[in-house]
Each structure stands twice: as C-alpha cells, then as structure tokens.
Design an enzyme around this catalytic site. Sequence first.
Site, short mmCIF file in Angstrom:
data_model
loop_
_atom_site.label_atom_id
_atom_site.label_comp_id
_atom_site.label_asym_id
_atom_site.label_seq_id
_atom_site.Cartn_x
_atom_site.Cartn_y
_atom_site.Cartn_z
N HIS A 125 -0.70 -13.29 -4.76
CA HIS A 125 -1.04 -14.23 -3.68
C HIS A 125 -2.33 -13.56 -2.91
CE1 HIS A 125 2.14 -17.15 -3.69
NE2 HIS A 125 2.86 -16.23 -4.27
N GLU A 127 0.59 -9.85 -1.26
CA GLU A 127 -0.63 -10.50 -0.89
C GLU A 127 -1.92 -9.52 -0.61
OE1 GLU A 127 -0.44 -13.46 0.21
OE2 GLU A 127 1.54 -13.91 0.86
#
Length: 317
Positions: A199, A281
């Site tokens: 992500h 992330e």
Amino acid sequence: MSYDENQPSARPRRVGRGNLTIAIAALVPTALAGWLVWRAMSGPEGNEPPKVLPLPSRQTAGKPGPAPSPSPRASYPAATSAASPSPSKGNSSGPLAGKVVVVDPGHNPGNFRHTSEINKLVDIGTNRKECDTTGTATNDGYTEAEFTFDVSQRLRALLEKQGATVKFTHANDRPFGPCVDERARIGNKSGAAAVVSVHADGSAVGNRGFHVILPALVKGGAADTAKIVGPSRDLGERIAGKFVRATGSAPSNYVGGGTGLDVRKDLGGLNLSTVPKVFIECGNMRDPKDAALLKSSSWRQKAAQGIADGIGSYLLR
C-alpha cells in the site's frame, strides 16, 4: 490507504526518549534501530502528536467522495513483467525454493468506477466493513492502485529469482476488488509462508515515511489471530529493517511512535488471515516529498528490494 480517525490505532503515538530507546532494542532489526536511536536523540521535543487529517479526495469507509482526477498526470513507467493470480514458480535451486509467498497489491484501478460495490459490507470477523476502498493518489493523479501493482510485480520478480513460488491476490483484470475477506482467503488457501499487502498512505502534508501494519490479537466470528500475531510481528520487523536499508526512507513520523510498526485490529485482511501477514504503507502519497519518491521508478525498485529482503530474511530465519 489512509486512516479513519475514529479508530484508536489510527492516532499517531509518540513516546519519550528513554522508552523509545528500550522499545527499539526489543522490537526492530539493527538497521531500523540505529536510525530510530538517532531520531530519538535529535527529534522534536514534546509529547503532543500531530493530527492525521482526513482527505476529501480519498474514498473513505462508507463515505463516497470524489475520486482524484487521473488527468492531467505524468506517465509513470510500470514494471514489465505481467502479473497472474495463479502461482508462479521461481528458480528451483534458489534459497527460497519450496516457499509460497502471496503478494497482495492494494486496491484496484477499477474501484473508482464501482463505489457501490466496494462499499458493500463484508464480515471481517469482529464486525462488518466495506469490501474495499478506492485507495488514495498523488496530487497529479498517480493512484495508489497503480503504485501497488507496479511494486508488487517488481517484488514478485525478485522473489522468484530466489526460488519462491509467488501468488497474487489479483492481476488488475477484475472490474473491482477483490474484497478484503477474499484477499485473506486467497492467502489462507495457498498455504503461504508469508503474505504481504502492498500500500501507500494518504495523509496530511508533512506526514512522511513508511510503516508496517501488524495484526492485533483478535478473536471473534471468523477472526482468530492468536497463531499469527508472533510470526507476523517477526515478518514485519524484518521488512521494516530491510526497507530502511534498501530505500533510505525513514519510519513514519505520524504513525507508530517512530518505530515504523503499527498494530491494528480493524483490517479484515489481517483479522481473517490464518498465515503470517502484514501490510506495508510505503509512503504518503499526499506529501510532495514522499510522492516524488513513490513516482520514481528507481525508488519503487528499491522499495520492492527492501520488501523482498525482509521476506527472505523471515523465510530463512
């Protein structure tokens, strides 16, 4: 992926210098720990955490909003290898031969056109949550879904070179999704030794750096993470340390208290997993400095290398 401020785990946390040094020694690999000790000794004073702001252009859970415009935007070259949702076998003589890794490219480019479908609720064990979200994007329209698929392809090539068998949760050939519960089932059914969901975050300008999301200890309905919490933390710590080394990026300055690690209980992809799994992330698409990195083909290769190195370290432990 960006955070819902109503979730306790989404709030940035900052710890004191003494406690941070202790936490570093216990939780993160040498490469990450060295950076964090330096950060603790030279970072900003005070215990008031910065506020993570919601983004109007982000498709948040249950709250449809305008999608980031994909035009005008620059052209960002993608990795050349084609993805497949079926297992792809690597070098049979490599060090990871016989190991199955599932790579989960976050979101789907088609989600923007299927908001009603992705807003439908699915069971994540502890409660019900949206099937998926659109993901975020840079200010000039480079979407998270494009980024995650590109990095995932690069990651697959690196893992296959070491002999791993790699399976994707989707090949960007679906109109939307898959939903978070299906993503978890794909990893479970594959018997994966490790699953990594790729992500990029969507937070406020000034919020920078990467973080790895680990599963919390949860039990409810179909969710029971008791057996994967420990292995997933080991996997996440190794990825965090190798990511620092490969990319030169710092751990998040707004999530995880400077450790680069965040534990969450609200993500169906983690709650429903029965095999070790983490999310990463890679940076904040809404910060111009982070966005410049995420849009760089050479940096994305470094990001894939860091994740691959972390997975390899975990599988060969």
